[in-house]
Design a protein around this motif. Structure first.
Motif, PDB file in Angstrom:
ATOM      1  N   THR A 182       0.831  -1.204   0.000  1.00 28.52           N
ATOM      2  CA  THR A 182       0.000   0.000   0.000  1.00 28.52           C
ATOM      3  C   THR A 182       0.867   1.255   0.000  1.00 28.52           C
ATOM      4  OG1 THR A 182      -1.680  -1.257   1.185  1.00 28.52           O
ATOM      5  CG2 THR A 182      -1.948   1.111   1.158  1.00 28.52           C
ATOM      6  N   VAL A 183       1.938   1.266   0.796  1.00 30.37           N
ATOM      7  CA  VAL A 183       2.842   2.423   0.830  1.00 30.37           C
ATOM      8  C   VAL A 183       3.524   2.609  -0.521  1.00 30.37           C
ATOM      9  CG1 VAL A 183       5.040   3.266   1.773  1.00 30.37           C
ATOM     10  CG2 VAL A 183       3.266   2.459   3.316  1.00 30.37           C
ATOM     11  N   VAL A 184       4.057   1.526  -1.072  1.00 33.08           N
ATOM     12  CA  VAL A 184       4.782   1.625  -2.339  1.00 33.08           C
ATOM     13  C   VAL A 184       3.861   2.092  -3.466  1.00 33.08           C
ATOM     14  CG1 VAL A 184       5.960   0.237  -4.096  1.00 33.08           C
ATOM     15  CG2 VAL A 184       6.623   0.040  -1.703  1.00 33.08           C
ATOM     16  N   HIS A 185       2.649   1.560  -3.513  1.00 32.72           N
ATOM     17  CA  HIS A 185       1.723   1.990  -4.561  1.00 32.72           C
ATOM     18  C   HIS A 185       1.291   3.448  -4.368  1.00 32.72           C
ATOM     19  CE1 HIS A 185       1.431  -1.620  -6.958  1.00 32.72           C
ATOM     20  NE2 HIS A 185       1.492  -2.295  -5.828  1.00 32.72           N
ATOM     21  N   ALA A 186       1.157   3.884  -3.122  1.00 34.46           N
ATOM     22  CA  ALA A 186       0.877   5.303  -2.867  1.00 34.46           C
ATOM     23  C   ALA A 186       2.047   6.153  -3.363  1.00 34.46           C
ATOM     24  CB  ALA A 186       0.615   5.544  -1.384  1.00 34.46           C
ATOM     25  N   CYS A 187       3.268   5.670  -3.149  1.00 35.95           N
ATOM     26  CA  CYS A 187       4.458   6.380  -3.634  1.00 35.95           C
ATOM     27  C   CYS A 187       4.453   6.462  -5.163  1.00 35.95           C
ATOM     28  CB  CYS A 187       5.731   5.687  -3.158  1.00 35.95           C
ATOM     29  SG  CYS A 187       6.053   5.840  -1.392  1.00 35.95           S
ATOM     30  N   PHE A 188       4.118   5.354  -5.818  1.00 37.53           N
ATOM     31  CA  PHE A 188       4.080   5.350  -7.284  1.00 37.53           C
ATOM     32  C   PHE A 188       3.064   6.363  -7.808  1.00 37.53           C
ATOM     33  CE2 PHE A 188       5.458   0.609  -7.503  1.00 37.53           C
ATOM     34  CZ  PHE A 188       6.761   0.968  -7.195  1.00 37.53           C
ATOM     35  N   ARG A 189       1.884   6.403  -7.176  1.00 38.08           N
ATOM     36  CA  ARG A 189       0.856   7.369  -7.605  1.00 38.08           C
ATOM     37  C   ARG A 189       1.358   8.801  -7.412  1.00 38.08           C
ATOM     38  NH1 ARG A 189      -2.282   3.692  -5.032  1.00 38.08           N
ATOM     39  NH2 ARG A 189      -2.512   4.958  -3.179  1.00 38.08           N
ATOM     40  N   MET A 190       1.992   9.051  -6.280  1.00 37.01           N
ATOM     41  CA  MET A 190       2.487  10.397  -6.005  1.00 37.01           C
ATOM     42  C   MET A 190       3.607  10.778  -6.973  1.00 37.01           C
ATOM     43  SD  MET A 190       2.417  10.378  -1.869  1.00 37.01           S
ATOM     44  CE  MET A 190       2.769  12.106  -1.666  1.00 37.01           C
ATOM     45  N   ALA A 191       4.504   9.831  -7.253  1.00 39.88           N
ATOM     46  CA  ALA A 191       5.605  10.106  -8.176  1.00 39.88           C
ATOM     47  C   ALA A 191       5.061  10.406  -9.571  1.00 39.88           C
ATOM     48  CB  ALA A 191       6.565   8.925  -8.226  1.00 39.88           C
ATOM     49  N   LYS A 192       4.034   9.683  -9.966  1.00 38.45           N
ATOM     50  CA  LYS A 192       3.423   9.903 -11.278  1.00 38.45           C
ATOM     51  C   LYS A 192       2.781  11.290 -11.333  1.00 38.45           C
ATOM     52  CE  LYS A 192       0.702   7.322 -14.586  1.00 38.45           C
ATOM     53  NZ  LYS A 192      -0.107   6.129 -14.789  1.00 38.45           N
ATOM     54  N   GLN A 193       2.115  11.691 -10.240  1.00 36.55           N
ATOM     55  CA  GLN A 193       1.481  13.006 -10.183  1.00 36.55           C
ATOM     56  C   GLN A 193       2.519  14.122 -10.230  1.00 36.55           C
ATOM     57  OE1 GLN A 193      -0.749  12.808  -6.567  1.00 36.55           O
ATOM     58  NE2 GLN A 193      -2.502  11.776  -7.500  1.00 36.55           N
ATOM     59  N   ARG A 194       3.659  13.877  -9.616  1.00 36.92           N
ATOM     60  CA  ARG A 194       4.712  14.890  -9.584  1.00 36.92           C
ATOM     61  C   ARG A 194       5.434  14.997 -10.917  1.00 36.92           C
ATOM     62  NH1 ARG A 194       7.924  13.765  -4.071  1.00 36.92           N
ATOM     63  NH2 ARG A 194       9.534  13.533  -5.619  1.00 36.92           N
ATOM     64  N   GLY A 195       5.192  14.038 -11.783  1.00 38.66           N
ATOM     65  CA  GLY A 195       5.825  14.069 -13.099  1.00 38.66           C
ATOM     66  C   GLY A 195       7.306  13.832 -13.013  1.00 38.66           C
ATOM     67  N   ARG A 196       8.043  14.560 -13.756  1.00 33.51           N
ATOM     68  CA  ARG A 196       9.490  14.361 -13.849  1.00 33.51           C
ATOM     69  C   ARG A 196      10.272  15.281 -12.927  1.00 33.51           C
ATOM     70  NH1 ARG A 196      10.480   9.571 -15.477  1.00 33.51           N
ATOM     71  NH2 ARG A 196       9.352   9.028 -17.344  1.00 33.51           N
ATOM     72  N   GLU A 197       9.671  15.684 -11.807  1.00 31.88           N
ATOM     73  CA  GLU A 197      10.413  16.508 -10.854  1.00 31.88           C
ATOM     74  C   GLU A 197      11.582  15.708 -10.319  1.00 31.88           C
ATOM     75  OE1 GLU A 197       8.117  17.886  -7.582  1.00 31.88           O
ATOM     76  OE2 GLU A 197       6.408  18.366  -8.829  1.00 31.88           O
TER      77      GLU A 197
END
Length: 171
Positions: free
Chosen positions: A66-81
């Motif tokens: 659950t933590v890792v998938h939340a991280c993936f969603r957040m990273a995707k939202q942040r784009g290429r920052e």
């Protein structure tokens, strides 16, 4: 006022015992403490909702997933920052030709979020390949190849630069 469910005490104990570890993993994936905190909070909210249905032996896997998938969603939202959320601070070599120091988080920022997750789960959480595969829902072979590729990239970035000064031979 209603009574608290009997399982809530076990949930609270788990939260106290595992929050720091899950924060560390989320930070390794996201490179930002505030983002890691958001990911872990999201995960613990989902964990609370599903707690009564989670098998006791599967709680760690469920929480990490659950933590890792939340991280993936957040990273995707942040784009290429950049994963660190800050510009790297590089020292200028001194008169004696001092080497620049590269922070591990800056090096991890060069990896994809999935590769950072593999590295974090394998080496920060010290999980075996089979457990990382379960958490990330990947074949074990994929975990092994991602680990090798990520470590190769980190080695290239973190290896001290090779200098040719002073290595000349008089013949």
């Amino acid at each position: 006022m209603g009574r608290t469910p009997a399982w809530e005490s076990a949930y609270r104990d788990y939260f106290v015992a595992r929050q720091r570890s899950l924060m560390r993993t989320a930070y390794a994936v996201l490179g930002s403490w505030p983002a890691a905190e958001d990911a872990v909070q999201t995960a613990f909210t989902q964990l609370y909702v599903h707690w009564p249905r989670i098998q006791p032996g599967a709680v760690d896997t469920y929480a990490r997933r659950t933590v890792v998938h939340a991280c993936f969603r957040m990273a995707k939202q942040r784009g290429r920052e950049t994963a660190t959320g800050r510009l790297p601070d590089r020292p200028v070599p001194g008169p004696e030709g001092g080497l620049e120091r590269l922070d591990l988080m800056d090096a991890l920022a060069g990896l994809s979020p999935r590769d950072r997750a593999v590295v974090a789960l394998r080496f920060l959480d010290d999980l075996p390949v089979a457990e990382v595969a379960r958490v990330l829902d990947l074949p074990e072979g994929t975990v092994k190849s991602r680990t090798a590729r990520a470590l190769d990239r980190l080695h290239v970035v973190l290896a001290p630069p090779q200098t040719t000064e002073g290595n000349t031979h008089d013949h």
